[in-house]
Design an enzyme around this catalytic site. Structure first.
Site, PDB file in Angstrom:
ATOM      1  N   LYS A 107       0.841  -1.213   0.000  1.00  0.00           N
ATOM      2  CA  LYS A 107       0.000   0.000   0.000  1.00  0.00           C
ATOM      3  C   LYS A 107       0.870   1.255   0.000  1.00  0.00           C
ATOM      4  CE  LYS A 107      -1.712   1.539   4.006  1.00  0.00           C
ATOM      5  NZ  LYS A 107      -1.369   2.924   4.380  1.00  0.00           N
ATOM      6  N   ASN A 108       1.875   1.278   0.880  1.00  0.00           N
ATOM      7  CA  ASN A 108       2.659   2.499   1.070  1.00  0.00           C
ATOM      8  C   ASN A 108       3.685   2.750  -0.028  1.00  0.00           C
ATOM      9  OD1 ASN A 108       1.102   2.982   3.248  1.00  0.00           O
ATOM     10  ND2 ASN A 108       2.624   2.361   4.765  1.00  0.00           N
ATOM     11  N   ARG A 146      -4.955  10.509   4.592  1.00  0.00           N
ATOM     12  CA  ARG A 146      -3.911  11.522   4.768  1.00  0.00           C
ATOM     13  C   ARG A 146      -2.864  11.440   3.680  1.00  0.00           C
ATOM     14  NH1 ARG A 146      -0.502  11.923   7.558  1.00  0.00           N
ATOM     15  NH2 ARG A 146      -0.752  14.047   8.227  1.00  0.00           N
ATOM     16  N   CYS A 161      -4.485  12.330  12.987  1.00  0.00           N
ATOM     17  CA  CYS A 161      -5.273  11.095  12.989  1.00  0.00           C
ATOM     18  C   CYS A 161      -5.091  10.415  14.340  1.00  0.00           C
ATOM     19  CB  CYS A 161      -4.872  10.189  11.834  1.00  0.00           C
ATOM     20  SG  CYS A 161      -3.378   9.256  12.135  1.00  0.00           S
ATOM     21  N   ARG A 198       0.662  14.425  13.273  1.00  0.00           N
ATOM     22  CA  ARG A 198       1.172  14.195  11.897  1.00  0.00           C
ATOM     23  C   ARG A 198       1.234  15.460  11.055  1.00  0.00           C
ATOM     24  NH1 ARG A 198      -1.054   8.476   9.816  1.00  0.00           N
ATOM     25  NH2 ARG A 198       0.841   8.603   8.586  1.00  0.00           N
ATOM     26  N   PRO A 199       2.024  16.449  11.462  1.00  0.00           N
ATOM     27  CA  PRO A 199       2.161  17.677  10.670  1.00  0.00           C
ATOM     28  C   PRO A 199       2.870  17.392   9.341  1.00  0.00           C
ATOM     29  CG  PRO A 199       3.818  17.593  12.410  1.00  0.00           C
ATOM     30  CD  PRO A 199       2.910  16.408  12.631  1.00  0.00           C
ATOM     31  N   ILE A 200       2.816  18.320   8.383  1.00  0.00           N
ATOM     32  CA  ILE A 200       3.537  18.170   7.106  1.00  0.00           C
ATOM     33  C   ILE A 200       4.537  19.318   6.913  1.00  0.00           C
ATOM     34  CG2 ILE A 200       1.745  16.780   5.968  1.00  0.00           C
ATOM     35  CD1 ILE A 200       0.965  19.417   4.455  1.00  0.00           C
ATOM     36  N   ASP A 201       5.005  19.884   8.017  1.00  0.00           N
ATOM     37  CA  ASP A 201       5.923  21.037   7.925  1.00  0.00           C
ATOM     38  C   ASP A 201       7.172  20.699   7.109  1.00  0.00           C
ATOM     39  OD1 ASP A 201       8.135  20.493  10.528  1.00  0.00           O
ATOM     40  OD2 ASP A 201       6.303  19.315  10.306  1.00  0.00           O
ATOM     41  N   GLN A 202       7.657  19.471   7.223  1.00  0.00           N
ATOM     42  CA  GLN A 202       8.878  19.106   6.480  1.00  0.00           C
ATOM     43  C   GLN A 202       8.607  19.027   4.968  1.00  0.00           C
ATOM     44  OE1 GLN A 202      12.025  18.768   7.951  1.00  0.00           O
ATOM     45  NE2 GLN A 202      10.782  19.800   9.507  1.00  0.00           N
ATOM     46  N   ASP A 241       4.800   0.385  12.211  1.00  0.00           N
ATOM     47  CA  ASP A 241       3.592  -0.259  11.689  1.00  0.00           C
ATOM     48  C   ASP A 241       3.485  -1.726  12.085  1.00  0.00           C
ATOM     49  OD1 ASP A 241       3.557   1.581   8.515  1.00  0.00           O
ATOM     50  OD2 ASP A 241       3.061   2.171  10.560  1.00  0.00           O
ATOM     51  N   VAL A 276       8.142   6.823  17.024  1.00  0.00           N
ATOM     52  CA  VAL A 276       7.795   7.507  15.773  1.00  0.00           C
ATOM     53  C   VAL A 276       6.510   8.327  15.910  1.00  0.00           C
ATOM     54  CG1 VAL A 276       7.276   7.206  13.312  1.00  0.00           C
ATOM     55  CG2 VAL A 276       8.999   5.758  14.422  1.00  0.00           C
ATOM     56  N   ARG A 301      -8.479  -0.566   4.933  1.00  0.00           N
ATOM     57  CA  ARG A 301      -7.637   0.451   4.304  1.00  0.00           C
ATOM     58  C   ARG A 301      -6.277  -0.108   3.928  1.00  0.00           C
ATOM     59  NH1 ARG A 301      -6.688   5.238   7.600  1.00  0.00           N
ATOM     60  NH2 ARG A 301      -5.608   5.699   5.639  1.00  0.00           N
TER      61      ARG A 301
HETATM   62  C1  EPZ Z   1       4.283   6.797   6.474  1.00  0.00           C
HETATM   63  O1  EPZ Z   1       3.498   7.847   7.032  1.00  0.00           O
HETATM   64  C2  EPZ Z   1       3.352   5.593   6.344  1.00  0.00           C
HETATM   65  N1  EPZ Z   1       2.236   5.944   5.486  1.00  0.00           N
HETATM   66  C3  EPZ Z   1       2.843   5.199   7.725  1.00  0.00           C
HETATM   67  O2  EPZ Z   1       2.074   4.007   7.603  1.00  0.00           O
HETATM   68  C4  EPZ Z   1       4.023   4.882   8.624  1.00  0.00           C
HETATM   69  O3  EPZ Z   1       3.566   4.643   9.930  1.00  0.00           O
HETATM   70  C5  EPZ Z   1       4.992   6.079   8.659  1.00  0.00           C
HETATM   71  O4  EPZ Z   1       5.383   6.452   7.322  1.00  0.00           O
HETATM   72  C6  EPZ Z   1       6.251   5.770   9.432  1.00  0.00           C
HETATM   73  O5  EPZ Z   1       6.898   4.651   8.935  1.00  0.00           O
HETATM   74  C7  EPZ Z   1       2.434   5.949   4.143  1.00  0.00           C
HETATM   75  O6  EPZ Z   1       3.506   5.713   3.613  1.00  0.00           O
HETATM   76  C8  EPZ Z   1       1.241   6.269   3.299  1.00  0.00           C
HETATM   77  P1  EPZ Z   1       6.296  10.164   8.554  1.00  0.00           P
HETATM   78  P2  EPZ Z   1       4.044   9.353   7.051  1.00  0.00           P
HETATM   79  O7  EPZ Z   1       6.141  11.438   7.826  1.00  0.00           O
HETATM   80  O8  EPZ Z   1       4.884   9.599   5.863  1.00  0.00           O
HETATM   81  C9  EPZ Z   1       6.640  13.464  11.980  1.00  0.00           C
HETATM   82  C10 EPZ Z   1       0.235   2.568   7.865  1.00  0.00           C
HETATM   83  O9  EPZ Z   1      -0.149   1.977   8.878  1.00  0.00           O
HETATM   84  N2  EPZ Z   1       6.581  14.458  10.885  1.00  0.00           N
HETATM   85  O10 EPZ Z   1       7.480   9.330   8.247  1.00  0.00           O
HETATM   86  O11 EPZ Z   1       2.884  10.233   7.302  1.00  0.00           O
HETATM   87  C11 EPZ Z   1       5.334  12.667  12.120  1.00  0.00           C
HETATM   88  O12 EPZ Z   1       4.383  13.355  12.882  1.00  0.00           O
HETATM   89  C12 EPZ Z   1       0.686   4.038   7.977  1.00  0.00           C
HETATM   90  O13 EPZ Z   1       0.288   2.070   6.721  1.00  0.00           O
HETATM   91  C13 EPZ Z   1       6.727  15.788  11.184  1.00  0.00           C
HETATM   92  O14 EPZ Z   1       6.881  16.181  12.339  1.00  0.00           O
HETATM   93  O15 EPZ Z   1       4.964   9.312   8.359  1.00  0.00           O
HETATM   94  C14 EPZ Z   1       5.824  11.383  12.773  1.00  0.00           C
HETATM   95  O16 EPZ Z   1       5.908  11.565  14.141  1.00  0.00           O
HETATM   96  C15 EPZ Z   1       0.396   4.628   9.309  1.00  0.00           C
HETATM   97  N3  EPZ Z   1       6.680  16.694  10.148  1.00  0.00           N
HETATM   98  C16 EPZ Z   1       7.207  11.208  12.149  1.00  0.00           C
HETATM   99  O17 EPZ Z   1       7.614  12.473  11.653  1.00  0.00           O
HETATM  100  C17 EPZ Z   1       6.508  16.290   8.838  1.00  0.00           C
HETATM  101  O18 EPZ Z   1       6.464  17.143   7.939  1.00  0.00           O
HETATM  102  C18 EPZ Z   1       7.263  10.195  11.006  1.00  0.00           C
HETATM  103  O19 EPZ Z   1       6.217  10.469  10.114  1.00  0.00           O
HETATM  104  C19 EPZ Z   1       6.362  14.931   8.565  1.00  0.00           C
HETATM  105  C20 EPZ Z   1       6.398  14.022   9.607  1.00  0.00           C
END
Ligand code: EPZ
Length: 422
Positions: free
Chosen positions: A22-23, A95, A119, A124-128, A309, A331, A401
């Site tokens: 999926k991912n 998301r 969620c 889960r911010p997207i600032d990065q 996960d 995480v 999902r």
């Molecule tokens: C991906 O989510 C996966 N989803 C998630 O899988 C998985 O849990 C996660 O990576 C970690 O491995 C998909 O690929 C679609 P991150 P993502 O950005 O990209 C923080 C599942 O069960 N962060 O790596 O959203 C964030 O809050 C799902 O299939 C910021 O602070 O995760 C988290 O604490 C759930 N700012 C950490 O980083 C940002 O801009 C890692 O999040 C981005 C992230």
């Protein structure tokens, strides 16, 4: 709304196949937005999230359909002009829709994408994502719950950018944008997940120039245009991992076919530490749950660390261990929602901030439970398989999902599991 009903305590035997990831499928299907024309993405799992992304592409003027000849393939047609917008109605249900942002602003010079919001498992911010795109010259405004992004000169430009923290979809978004930017981009502290590397491979097939896939530094030479995609998605290591944990439950003996062993090393290491036998066999991995598990400590981390996960699923196994285990979730800040449901099945778990201490119990007993998120719901199904009596897992839309009709995959192993109307 459906529920899953499990009659537990039946030993599992046999083999189960793993679907596409999926991912990986989600960002790779979104990458089609980077080039006009007819694309094919193969080994795409039939999941709610994939269908949502298909609807999102439809909203932009593309078509995304399963191909008649191969139901695991999705054909995507991207027209000369798209509506570069991802509305709240669709983004709120998934998301990961945010991965259209990079391709849209890079290819079409502007994008309007709803902010995904938090969620169950965290803010889960997207600032990065936004900082990375801004480093490539994008102008970013947040208005009315939307990200309004534009490339002032119609095209982004290469840059050196270091992520403050490793982010999977953040790395994917900025990498896709850099593929069409003018000049060279170096991204540091990137996510190293296999899904990110698979996306990089797909982009290279489209004509992108990317080095360092799978490492924490990506070097990208921007190109003027990309060609349509034809790519086969990697197997789903989290689905494979979920089935490996099922096989490691006491008394089980399961072959998981199609998973990539290299993607599962951190999990296999823990399964062996609890005493399960895990051995490669042709086309897969065989796992045998030999008696009561031993306790182990686990700390989640970005790849190649132990995947967050898989945290909930492994917790189920440790609920039955002969001693206490410590699970530290590093995480996501709120990923222990499954604990109170496992306690309903008789588990003995104490949570203190990021750490859960799991005191093993000899047995679990079935009960009605509620799923809170995707991986928590998979863990509750596993707990139901191990527990005596009946477990009913409510809100399985979470499960759908990320797992393709899990009950139809587990039943051939002897599991007494079925889907029913809630
Ligand atoms: C991906 O989510 C996966 N989803 C998630 O899988 C998985 O849990 C996660 O990576 C970690 O491995 C998909 O690929 C679609 P991150 P993502 O950005 O990209 C923080 C599942 O069960 N962060 O790596 O959203 C964030 O809050 C799902 O299939 C910021 O602070 O995760 C988290 O604490 C759930 N700012 C950490 O980083 C940002 O801009 C890692 O999040 C981005 C992230």
């Amino acid at each position: 709304m459906d529920k899953i009903v499990v009659e537990g305590g039946v030993p599992l035997r046999g083999s189960v196949d793993v679907s596409g990831a999926k991912n990986a499928a989600l960002p790779i299907v979104a990458a089609a937005l980077l080039a006009e024309g007819d694309h094919v993405v193969r080994n795409v799992p039939d999941l709610a999230d994939v269908r949502t992304l298909g609807r999102l592409l439809g909203h932009m003027g593309c078509t995304a359909e399963r191909s008649a000849g191969d139901r695991r393939a999705v054909g995507i047609r991207v027209p000369r002009a798209v509506t570069p917008e991802a509305p709240y109605e669709l983004v709120k249900t998934m998301r990961a829709s945010v991965v259209v942002l990079g391709p849209l602003v890079a290819r079409w010079g502007r994008a309007r994408v709803s902010l995904p919001g938090g969620c169950a498992i965290g803010a889960r911010p997207i600032d990065q994502h936004l900082k990375g795109l801004a480093a490539l010259g994008a102008e970013i405004r947040l208005e009315h719950g939307y990200v309004e992004a534009s490339a002032p000169r119609g095209r982004l430009r290469g840059a050196v950018f270091t992520f403050d923290g490793q982010t999977v979809t953040g790395t994917e978004n900025v990498m896709m944008a850099a593929a069409l930017a003018e000049g060279r981009t170096v991204l540091r502290n990137c996510a190293r997940e296999p899904e990110v590397a698979d996306l990089a491979k797909a982009l290279v097939r489209m004509g992108a120039r990317i080095e360092g896939a799978g490492t924490d530094e990506l070097r990208i030479e921007g190109v003027q245009s990309l060609r349509p995609l034809d790519h086969t998605v990697i197997p789903d290591r989290i689905e494979a991992g979920t089935f490996l944990v099922a096989g490691a439950l006491p008394g089980n003996d399961v072959i998981v076919r199609g998973g990539v062993a290299e993607h599962l090393e951190a999990l296999v290491e823990k399964l062996r530490a609890v005493g399960a036998e895990v051995a490669p066999v042709p086309g897969g991995l065989r796992v045998v749950g030999d008696g009561r598990p031993r306790p182990v400590d686990v700390r989640t981390a970005p790849h190649p660390g132990f995947p967050t996960d898989m945290q909930a699923q492994l917790m189920v196994l440790l609920c039955l261990a002969d001693g206490s285990s410590k699970i530290t979730e590093t995480v996501f800040e709120n990923r222990f929602m499954h604990v109170q449901e496992l306690q309903r099945l008789g588990a003995d778990i104490a949570v203190d901030g990021k750490t859960a201490v799991v005191k093993g119990v000899p047995a679990l007993s079935g009960a009605p439970v509620m799923a809170s998120d995707l991986r928590a719901s998979a863990a509750l199904v596993l707990a139901g398989l191990a527990a005596s009596g009946t477990t009913e897992v409510q809100r399985v839309y979470h499960l759908d999902r990320g797992y393709e009709r899990i009950e139809e995959k587990l039943a051939p192993l002897g599991a007494r599991i079925r889907r029913a109307k809630a």
